[in-house]
Design a protein around this motif. Structure first.
Motif, mmCIF file in Angstrom:
data_model
loop_
_atom_site.group_PDB
_atom_site.id
_atom_site.type_symbol
_atom_site.label_atom_id
_atom_site.label_comp_id
_atom_site.label_asym_id
_atom_site.label_seq_id
_atom_site.Cartn_x
_atom_site.Cartn_y
_atom_site.Cartn_z
ATOM 1 N N LEU A 315 -33.385 -2.387 -1.802
ATOM 2 C CA LEU A 315 -33.998 -2.565 -3.114
ATOM 3 C C LEU A 315 -33.353 -1.676 -4.177
ATOM 4 O O LEU A 315 -33.614 -0.475 -4.239
ATOM 5 N N PRO A 316 -32.492 -2.246 -5.040
ATOM 6 C CA PRO A 316 -31.993 -1.474 -6.190
ATOM 7 C C PRO A 316 -33.133 -1.255 -7.198
ATOM 8 O O PRO A 316 -33.908 -2.171 -7.481
ATOM 9 N N TYR A 317 -33.219 -0.054 -7.726
ATOM 10 C CA TYR A 317 -34.334 0.262 -8.612
ATOM 11 C C TYR A 317 -33.874 1.231 -9.684
ATOM 12 O O TYR A 317 -32.865 1.942 -9.557
ATOM 13 N N ARG A 318 -34.636 1.286 -10.743
ATOM 14 C CA ARG A 318 -34.480 2.321 -11.765
ATOM 15 C C ARG A 318 -35.841 2.556 -12.406
ATOM 16 O O ARG A 318 -36.499 1.611 -12.849
ATOM 17 N N VAL A 319 -36.246 3.810 -12.433
ATOM 18 C CA VAL A 319 -37.521 4.204 -13.028
ATOM 19 C C VAL A 319 -37.222 5.230 -14.112
ATOM 20 O O VAL A 319 -36.428 6.155 -13.898
ATOM 21 N N ALA A 320 -37.837 5.069 -15.274
ATOM 22 C CA ALA A 320 -37.569 5.982 -16.383
ATOM 23 C C ALA A 320 -38.863 6.302 -17.121
ATOM 24 O O ALA A 320 -39.740 5.442 -17.266
ATOM 25 N N VAL A 321 -38.982 7.529 -17.578
ATOM 26 C CA VAL A 321 -40.095 7.940 -18.427
ATOM 27 C C VAL A 321 -39.508 8.748 -19.581
ATOM 28 O O VAL A 321 -38.471 9.414 -19.434
ATOM 29 N N SER A 322 -40.164 8.703 -20.732
ATOM 30 C CA SER A 322 -39.690 9.475 -21.871
ATOM 31 C C SER A 322 -40.865 9.859 -22.754
ATOM 32 O O SER A 322 -41.912 9.195 -22.757
ATOM 33 N N TYR A 323 -40.660 10.927 -23.487
ATOM 34 C CA TYR A 323 -41.672 11.400 -24.439
ATOM 35 C C TYR A 323 -40.966 11.803 -25.732
ATOM 36 O O TYR A 323 -39.938 12.492 -25.706
ATOM 37 N N THR A 324 -41.505 11.350 -26.864
ATOM 38 C CA THR A 324 -40.944 11.664 -28.176
ATOM 39 C C THR A 324 -42.041 12.202 -29.079
ATOM 40 O O THR A 324 -43.126 11.616 -29.165
ATOM 41 N N ASP A 325 -41.749 13.304 -29.725
ATOM 42 C CA ASP A 325 -42.649 13.918 -30.699
ATOM 43 C C ASP A 325 -41.857 14.051 -31.995
ATOM 44 O O ASP A 325 -40.991 14.911 -32.116
ATOM 45 N N ASN A 326 -42.122 13.158 -32.947
ATOM 46 C CA ASN A 326 -41.342 13.083 -34.181
ATOM 47 C C ASN A 326 -42.237 13.423 -35.367
ATOM 48 O O ASN A 326 -43.168 12.676 -35.683
ATOM 49 N N ASN A 327 -41.973 14.547 -36.011
ATOM 50 C CA ASN A 327 -42.795 15.014 -37.116
ATOM 51 C C ASN A 327 -42.059 14.824 -38.434
ATOM 52 O O ASN A 327 -40.930 15.296 -38.601
ATOM 53 N N GLY A 328 -42.706 14.146 -39.377
ATOM 54 C CA GLY A 328 -42.082 13.819 -40.652
ATOM 55 C C GLY A 328 -42.055 14.994 -41.608
ATOM 56 O O GLY A 328 -42.799 15.971 -41.471
ATOM 57 N N ILE A 329 -41.212 14.882 -42.636
ATOM 58 C CA ILE A 329 -41.076 15.969 -43.600
ATOM 59 C C ILE A 329 -42.183 15.931 -44.653
ATOM 60 O O ILE A 329 -42.391 16.922 -45.350
#
Length: 1017
Positions: A315-329
């Protein structure tokens, strides 16, 4: 030392001498399959960092162990590992690598070799550098391909506007169709999140394929008139698990402020204009407040991404997680995103059945603080943000009451009035909260089965979904200027009234969009080896169902006066509810034929049915045909093959359709809506004053509305020279859109509304696109790669219905009353500015009230207005350079837009002295000519339509990479970057990059300093 120890030492030393003696000098050459030398090919000893590069004759010399291995690589060719085996001369022939050449590209319902593509197709494969600088997938498209214009905002919660080869429509959507892993997306955004592409983390993007002309897009039919962007995310690979981790940090700061009068300049101006005894000068205080800086901030943002990919047994697989915290000016603006994805690509039955399962999800929260930058610029700079002598009812925020008088400690709260005086912009931003959250998920299961009795025949079934749910709530805080100004509505004794006691109501919004997909097609692909020809035939069916549900209501949330506590939870107006279903059903087919591996033909047809139109106009048929000629394969081109790698001519014609009218799902039906405002309520039949019937009212409808069609002609050439060190393409296109969908007034008495959607004209786009990539310098330690693209587009309306009033409905401006600044007219670009031509004196200053009398009748009125420039750029360019020295890399990207004009609404409203004839005072522009009074002619003056052409430095990067840490178990890269460090432009506003062409409250792009880590295990 014992004899035994001496013996061991002697044996080790003897063993070492042969090892030292095994290092030999190896000479040789590196050529392609035609025997042509490959200049600048890399030759490295495996397991070491030492290496060399071939010279202009493809020759190399290197020191290597006699039993070592040489690793030979070159862009566009397969990397080879060549054992030395004691040889001192080794000649190496590299084979073409179709993947590295980008030869196989994704198209609708399949793939095609790049060399066999007959349409205008661009493939973008983001590098880890580009992915690290982007916070959304749309950022990867900026400047990446000629003719693709992406206009983004500095607001972290907003999406961008993407146009391919100019807009093809006036009122229908001009956005391209976006397909993520086989699922066509609903990209309209949702309550709580206006950026649907926020779902995809840039680090997870494998490639983005842009289909531009009709021969490439016609397979998608009804939604492809504005091009198609196919996003393919990364999948698992064979072998042991590979772990990738990235961390990026960003420091964002404001690049520019509007140039307004300082406190001393403004004080002197008021004294000179009105005198120190005037009521105006009475509002001059001793403070020096920079309201713009008070509203903005320097922020830190970050994102993190972790992925694991490999093969678990079968079974070829790929698992990914990400987190972004973007604060405006701008204060109180930010976006947080958590996303996850999983991809499984197993194969069964001796690889006859291929399964591709994708699941992506994201949870996004947004904070929408009021963007009051323009109001901040206009505030009196001699006033404080909070006034110690002000009203405690307003939290001591500097405020105005009774039409413009500064609030004092004893003023009643209900005397505040934003109709005649602005709210404190800082209080407006910080005295309320608007929070949005969204859940997004996209997934599909694709089954591809190759028939065992005929392996050239495949059946492909794709089942997919796109789900978006958003929520938003908005309310001011109690005892703030906004709370006292707005009040809250309650319903009592059968009527609605507004109470102002410093309390507030909260507005709630909920929206759910679903999009279900079923695609099925058969594909037959056969290679006729004897004649070097290939036949590829596809036929299929597509069904897609959309559902949009929206709900909104407001209720009293908090009160200040205890007597009003009985109204908590009171809902003055009924809940707004809308439910909109929509379906598309399609049949499609395509034939690709390659003859003698040099003559190419592609023919496509798709028939779409939409629920938006009546049965008489429901179906549209969209054909296309394209031809290609690999001219380099002809015998008469034999002498050119020594320095050319590719020369292909392309030509195509096709028709695509458009039916996307936004949320107008049934424009051909007399849809009835329920009145939800106050006032017009039918009496209750039971006599109960608390209840009643809200009336129904009909919407405009047009039974003859039909498909908008775009006819596209395209001709192009692809080329490559000097072993692919120089490669590029040149395209010419012409797009003619017929039966334009737009909103326009109906003839008097012909409909139940005065305006609605109709087909009323034709629009034409003509353009040229050119891109080139070169590696001017390639040595052992240094490599320079340079890419440049340029596009020119001319947009013109060629026909409009007789008598059609085509002033753009959403082009309102602030100065004057009821003015709209853009218009569509035959012979001119769409969204042209509709203005009075300003007259200037010898010094270049505008003459107030003096405009060109276009018709010579001695009067200045609406008949003297002219069409003057347009919002869309005529030329766009992008130039990126990457310099690699050993393990260092340095890059710089410049992007330019020429011929785009903007109406500077912010300048117009701060350039009139008359505004200070009544209180409260408003600051004035420090660089603009100051007019005496406001007129509708001044509001629509060409003086405020400004050239917004620009040259922007998108980014400058510097990085270092360690390729072989921890015994080749770790690859690590560190980098630093600066994004948007400078913009060269004549435009006088905050930012020249404004999609609508009207600068009424733009959120500017920040300057961003970035640093990051990329690690692969």
């Amino acid at each position: 030392m014992t004899r035994k120890a001496w013996l061991v030492a002697f044996m080790v030393l003897c063993a070492a001498f042969p090892a030292l003696a095994q290092t030999i000098t190896v000479k040789g050459s590196v050529v392609d399959k035609e025997g042509e030398p490959l200049i600048g090919a890399s030759v490295v000893v495996k397991g070491e960092t030492l290496g060399t590069a071939t010279d202009f004759d493809g020759l190399f010399t290197i020191s290597a162990p006699s039993d070592g291995t040489l690793v030979v690589s070159y862009v566009g060719y397969e990397t080879q590992e060549v054992p030395v085996n004691g040889r001192t001369e080794i000649n190496i022939t590299l084979a073409d690598n179709s993947v590295l050449l980008g030869e196989v590209v994704a198209i609708g319902y399949g793939v095609v070799k790049k060399s066999d593509a007959t349409g205008s197709v661009a493939t973008i494969k983001p590098s880890e550098i580009e992915a690290g600088l982007a916070t959304s997938a749309q950022d990867l498209l900026v400047g990446a391909s000629p003719g693709v214009v992406v206009t983004t905002s500095g607001n972290p919660s907003e999406g961008g506007n993407i146009q391919i080869r100019g807009g093809a429509s006036l009122a229908a959507s001009n956005a391209p169709l976006i397909v993520i892993d086989g699922v066509p997306m609903d990209t309209k955004g949702i309550t709580g999140s206006s950026n649907p592409l926020a779902l995809v983390s840039p680090e997870n993007v494998e490639s983005m394929t842009i289909l531009k002309d009709a021969s490439a897009t016609a397979i998608y039919g009804s939604r492809a008139s504005n091009g198609v962007i196919i996003i393919t995310t990364k999948t698992g690979s064979k072998g042991k698990p590979q772990i990738n981790f990235t961390m990026n940090g960003y420091v964002n700061t404001t690049r520019k402020y509007l140039d307004m009068m300082s406190a001393s300049q403004f004080s002197n101006f008021i004294a000179d204009e009105y005198g120190v005894e005037s009521a105006q000068y009475g509002q001059i205080r001793d403070y020096d407040t920079d309201w713009q800086k008070a509203l903005t901030r320097t922020t830190f943002s970050s994102d993190y991404s972790l992925s694991v990919g490999g093969t678990a047994k079968w079974l070829p697989y790929r698992v990914a997680v990400s987190y972004t915290d973007n604060n405006g000016i701008v204060k109180n603006t930010d976006m947080d995103r958590v996303s996850a994805s999983i991809n499984l690509t197993p194969k069964f039955f001796n690889d006859l059945l291929s399964v591709n399962a994708n699941l992506k999800g994201a949870y996004i929260t947004n904070t929408y603080g009021a963007n009051t930058l323009r109001a901040a610029a206009a505030m009196n700079p001699t006033l404080p943000i909070k006034d110690p002598d002000g009203s405690p009812l307003f939290g001591y925020w500097t405020s105005f009451v009774n039409g413009g008088v500064l609030a004092g400690p004893d003023d009643a709260g209900e005397t505040i009035n934003s109709t005649d005086a602005p709210l404190n912009p800082i209080a407006d931003n910080q005295g309320a909260i608007s929070k949005g959250k969204a859940y997004q998920s996209v997934g599909n299961l694709q089954l591809d089965f190759r028939m065992p009795f005929l392996t050239d025949l495949r059946a492909n079934l794709n089942l997919g979904y796109d789900y978006q749910h958003g929520e938003n709530y908005n309310n001011p805080f109690v005892n703030t200027p906004k709370a006292w100004n707005d009040g809250y509505s309650v319903r009592e004794d059968g009527s609605t009234r507004i109470i102002k006691d410093g309390g507030v109501s909260r507005t709630y919004e909920f929206q759910t969009r679903t999009n279900l997909l079923l695609d099925f097609y058969l594909n037959y692909n056969h290679n006729f080896k004897d004649i070097s020809s290939t036949l590829d035939v596809t036929a299929g069916y597509s069904w897609q169902k959309f559902h949009n549900k929206y709900r909104k209501y407001s209720r009293v949330y908090e009160v200040v006066d205890p007597e009003n506590e009985k109204y908590l939870g009171n809902q003055a107006n009924p809940t707004e509810i809308s439910i909109h279903p929509h379906q598309l059903v399609s049949f499609f087919g395509r034939v690709n034929f390659t003859f003698l591996d040099k003559y190419l033909v592609t023919a496509t047809v798709r028939q779409d049915g939409t629920s938006r139109f009546s049965k008489d106009h429901r179906w549209g048929t969209f054909p296309s045909v394209a031809l290609g000629w690999k001219i380099l394969e002809e015998s008469f081109m034999e002498p050119a093959r020594g320095y050319m790698n590719e020369l292909k001519l392309r030509a195509g014609y096709g028709v695509t359709g458009q039916q996307d009218l936004g949320d107008d799902y049934f424009p051909y039906l007399p849809v009835y809506n329920q009145w939800t405002g106050s006032g017009s309520v039918y009496p209750s039949i039971t006599g109960n004053p608390e209840t009643g019937s809200y009336p129904l009212y009909p919407s405009a409808y047009n039974t003859e509305i039909k498909w908008e069609e775009t006819h596209t002609w395209n001709a192009g050439v692809d080329f490559a020279f000097l072993n692919n060190r120089i490669l590029g393409s040149l395209d010419y296109y012409k797009r003619k859109t017929k039966d334009l969908l737009t909103k326009s007034p109906y003839p008097a008495g012909s409909n139940i509304s005065n305006a609605g959607n109709m087909n009323l004209g034709d629009l034409e786009n003509t353009g040229i696109e050119f891109n080139i990539t070169a590696r001017p310098v390639v040595t052992k330690d240094f490599r320079w790669t340079s890419s440049f693209n340029v596009a020119w587009n001319k947009n013109k309306i060629t026909r409009l219905a007789d008598g059609a009033d085509t002033v753009v409905d959403n082009s309102g401006i602030s100065l004057g009353k009821g003015n709209k600044i853009q218009k569509h007219q035959v012979g001119h670009p769409a969204f042209s500015f509709y203005v009075y031509e300003q007259v200037y004196d010898a010094d270049g200053n505008p003459l107030e009230g003096v405009y060109v009398d276009q018709n010579g009748d001695g009067e200045i009125n609406a008949s003297d207005k002219i069409l003057y420039h347009s919002r869309d750029p005529k030329v766009t360019m992008n130039w990126s350079n990457t310099f690699n020295y050993k393990n260092w890399d340095f890059g710089i990207t410049l992007r330019s837009s020429l011929g785009n004009w903007v109406y500077n609404d912010a300048q117009a409203t701060t350039s009139v002295k008359e505004i200070n004839n009544t209180l409260p005072l408003a600051n004035l522009n420090n660089t603009s000519y100051l007019f005496e009074k406001t007129t509708n002619e001044l509001a629509c003056s060409s003086y405020f339509v400004q050239n917004a052409s620009f040259l922007r430095c998108d980014n400058i990067t510097l990085g270092y990479t360690w390729d072989n840490l921890l015994n080749n178990n770790l690859r690590l890269r560190l980098y630093g970057a600066c994004q948007n460090p400078f913009v060269i432009t004549k435009y006088k506003g905050l930012d020249p990059e404004i999609f609508s062409g009207i600068d009424n409250n733009v959120y500017p792009h920040p300057v961003t300093f970035s640093f990051g880590i990329v690690a692969s295990f």
